[in-house]
Design a protein around this motif. Structure first.
Motif, mmCIF file in Angstrom:
data_model
loop_
_atom_site.group_PDB
_atom_site.id
_atom_site.type_symbol
_atom_site.label_atom_id
_atom_site.label_comp_id
_atom_site.label_asym_id
_atom_site.label_seq_id
_atom_site.Cartn_x
_atom_site.Cartn_y
_atom_site.Cartn_z
ATOM 1 N N VAL A 269 0.422 -1.385 -0.410
ATOM 2 C CA VAL A 269 0.300 0.227 0.195
ATOM 3 C C VAL A 269 1.201 1.241 -0.095
ATOM 4 O O VAL A 269 1.965 1.076 0.556
ATOM 5 C CB VAL A 269 -0.646 0.052 1.489
ATOM 6 N N VAL B 238 -8.336 0.461 -7.531
ATOM 7 C CA VAL B 238 -7.546 -0.334 -7.034
ATOM 8 C C VAL B 238 -7.760 -1.572 -7.106
ATOM 9 O O VAL B 238 -6.930 -2.621 -6.254
ATOM 10 C CB VAL B 238 -6.957 0.035 -5.501
ATOM 11 N N ASP C 198 -4.678 -3.478 -8.483
ATOM 12 C CA ASP C 198 -3.877 -3.715 -7.896
ATOM 13 C C ASP C 198 -4.637 -4.372 -6.427
ATOM 14 O O ASP C 198 -2.943 -5.462 -6.126
ATOM 15 C CB ASP C 198 -3.321 -2.317 -6.459
ATOM 16 N N ALA C 199 -5.324 -4.733 -6.026
ATOM 17 C CA ALA C 199 -5.900 -5.806 -5.154
ATOM 18 C C ALA C 199 -5.956 -6.629 -5.437
ATOM 19 O O ALA C 199 -5.366 -8.288 -4.802
ATOM 20 C CB ALA C 199 -7.531 -5.471 -4.596
ATOM 21 N N TYR D 237 -6.143 -6.405 0.354
ATOM 22 C CA TYR D 237 -5.724 -5.445 0.041
ATOM 23 C C TYR D 237 -6.419 -4.246 -0.423
ATOM 24 O O TYR D 237 -6.689 -3.020 0.256
ATOM 25 C CB TYR D 237 -5.234 -5.880 -1.573
ATOM 26 N N GLN E 36 -6.988 -2.705 3.262
ATOM 27 C CA GLN E 36 -5.331 -1.977 3.976
ATOM 28 C C GLN E 36 -5.266 -0.504 3.496
ATOM 29 O O GLN E 36 -4.943 0.186 3.933
ATOM 30 C CB GLN E 36 -4.618 -3.139 3.514
ATOM 31 N N TRP E 37 -5.276 -0.783 1.972
ATOM 32 C CA TRP E 37 -5.683 0.633 0.928
ATOM 33 C C TRP E 37 -6.365 0.994 1.577
ATOM 34 O O TRP E 37 -5.954 2.935 1.980
ATOM 35 C CB TRP E 37 -5.511 0.096 -0.109
ATOM 36 N N ARG E 38 -7.858 0.674 2.021
ATOM 37 C CA ARG E 38 -8.962 1.839 2.056
ATOM 38 C C ARG E 38 -8.414 2.048 4.090
ATOM 39 O O ARG E 38 -8.542 3.888 4.171
ATOM 40 C CB ARG E 38 -9.615 1.536 2.845
ATOM 41 N N GLN F 213 -5.283 5.131 2.814
ATOM 42 C CA GLN F 213 -5.928 6.042 2.587
ATOM 43 C C GLN F 213 -6.149 7.424 4.104
ATOM 44 O O GLN F 213 -6.097 8.271 3.815
ATOM 45 C CB GLN F 213 -6.897 5.610 1.955
ATOM 46 N N MET G 265 -5.364 8.562 -3.397
ATOM 47 C CA MET G 265 -5.072 8.294 -2.168
ATOM 48 C C MET G 265 -3.409 9.838 -2.026
ATOM 49 O O MET G 265 -3.630 9.924 -3.498
ATOM 50 C CB MET G 265 -4.090 7.267 -2.034
#
Length: 471
Positions: free
Chosen positions: A81, A380, A383-384, A395, A398-400, A403, A463
């Protein structure tokens, strides 16, 4: 693809949900257990965490507690991330902690601080000054105390399911979050599943009409994993089946249904009734496959193979939440949501909504899933799928989180959501012990559940860019 901008809650308001509240009348069934609904008063120094944004971070420094199967499985996502930095790792077993630290160094060039060697090593991590967010992935019995230590240490904390297994512990986490002004939230990855988020947008756009009921759960044949050392330590999860008859893990299906129904954002869980089947599956599996001398032969299983919780909301909606990890069956989270104008069901995916469909025949749901695809997956999703487990929803979660912390946003899932969802564990056990009597569900918001506010059905945001010299 048709461009659709959901009106979210505007349609539901027009459907006259106030009438549903009148129908429900707020009354508990005769004989209901009501003492569970009592909310302790907010003490001096505490304030509500509803609508409180994260403070902005240029980068999010993350400490990991628990590096067994789940903790190590999430490590690659944290490392991928943008703007996330793993600065500390902790496990009671030195080899696991060192393995994680070596992985971080090989991926980033920087080795995190290692905390290990004792059951209290996590306390050092929680008190350290090089961590902003703590992620807890330990056996369930540790979640409460490690969440409390993180909050006392001034850290935000994300905890795997459940955040606690007792009602008083859930209240203590709510109080600690309010006292520390730090967020404590359930790491509910299934709330970020692609289908679940699309269903949420359908519901909020009024596709199903006024919502009446939902059905979700966790139905997963884990018999082999419970016996073969998949979990670390190898017997911790199986041991729960020998000490408590309750719905351990229905939140994977329950949480997305709660989001569709705006629980804590216009509705709330009112009371719960639970039943449980006979406990046969694990003993049968052991008899067929486990050799003499295996530690499981000292177990006496009490957790029923299928536990069903029926939850009534304040506005008269019905939620059926189920848990079954002891029976031979294909995997399912069920993912069913229904209203006055239609229904969606998953596993397999299908839909029926008026006026689009007729003739009592299920229709292909994919056009609707495409139309209502959540912005997180559009932004995303690629990427996920490359960096996260469970089809990419790990993912996305985690990304959220990262962000939101970097942009200074309000979390999608807060401590009140987490407590309401996880209350199904102790309350189902209490209902079963008392002959399936209804049990009142506490209002963890302390009276603010009727106030509409954003949640998982969020507006698209970016992001923040990683500064020069950053990751």
């Amino acid at each position: 693809m048709v461009d659709v901008t959901p009106s979210r809650r505007s349609f539901l308001s027009s459907m006259g949900l106030a009438a549903g509240a009148v129908a429900a009348s707020g009354a508990l069934p005769a004989g209901a257990v009501t003492e569970t609904a009592l909310a302790p008063g907010r003490k001096p120094g505490q304030r509500s965490m509803i609508g409180v944004p994260f403070e902005r971070h240029d980068e999010v420094r993350i400490g990991l507690i628990g590096l067994g199967n789940r903790g190590m499985g999430m490590l690659s996502g944290w490392l991928a991330v943008p703007g996330a930095v793993v600065t500390a790792v902790c496990d009671t077993v030195p080899e696991r902690a060192e393995r994680a630290a070596d992985t971080v160094r090989s991926e980033t060039g920087n080795r995190p601080t290692v905390h290990t060697g004792s059951d209290s090593a996590y306390e050092q991590l929680c008190a350290s000054d090089d961590v902003d967010l703590i992620y807890v992935a330990t056996p369930w019995e540790w979640h409460f105390r490690q969440g409390m230590a993180a909050l006392k240490g001034g850290k935000h904390v994300g905890i795997e399911l459940p955040i606690a297994t007792e009602l008083r512990e859930l209240w203590r986490l709510v109080d600690a979050s309010e006292r520390a002004n730090r967020h404590c939230f359930l790491m509910e990855n299934c709330s970020y599943g692609r289908n679940e988020l699309a269903i949420l947008r359908m519901a909020h756009d009024g596709l199903f009409g006024g919502l009446t009921h939902g059905h979700g759960g966790y139905l997963h044949d884990l018999r082999e994993l419970l016996f073969n050392g998949h979990y670390e330590p190898e017997d911790w999860r199986r041991a729960w089946h020998a000490k408590l008859d309750a719905s351990f893990y229905a939140m994977h299906g329950l949480a997305p249904i709660a989001a569709c129904m705006d629980v804590n954002r216009g509705d709330r869980f009112h009371y719960l009734t639970a039943t449980s089947s006979a406990a046969l599956g694990l003993a049968d599996y052991r008899e067929r496959f486990m050799p003499e001398g295996h530690p499981s032969w000292s177990d006496t299983y009490v957790k029923g193979d299928r536990t069903t919780s029926m939850i009534m909301t304040a506005k008269g909606r019905l939620v059926r939440a189920e848990h079954d990890v002891s029976s031979p069956r294909p995997y399912s989270r069920i993912n069913s949501i229904a209203g006055a104008r239609g229904i969606f069901e998953d596993y397999p995916t299908r839909i029926y909504v008026e006026p689009d469909h007729s003739g009592h025949q299920w229709a292909d749901a994919q056009p609707y899933l495409d139309r209502y695809d959540h912005w997180l997956w559009r932004k995303v999703g690629d990427d996920a799928e490359n960096n996260g487990g469970h089809g990419g929803m790990d993912y996305i979660l985690q990304w959220r989180i990262v962000q939101q912390m970097r942009a200074g946003l309000v979390p999608d899932i807060d401590v009140y959501d987490s407590a309401a969802w996880c209350a199904s564990v102790p309350l189902s056990g209490e209902s079963i012990r008392k002959g399936s009597r209804p049990v009142a569900v506490p209002d963890f918001t302390r009276g603010h559940w009727e106030e509409p506010r954003p949640g998982l059905d969020s507006e698209e945001t970016d992001m923040p860019a990683v500064r020069r010299g950053g990751r």
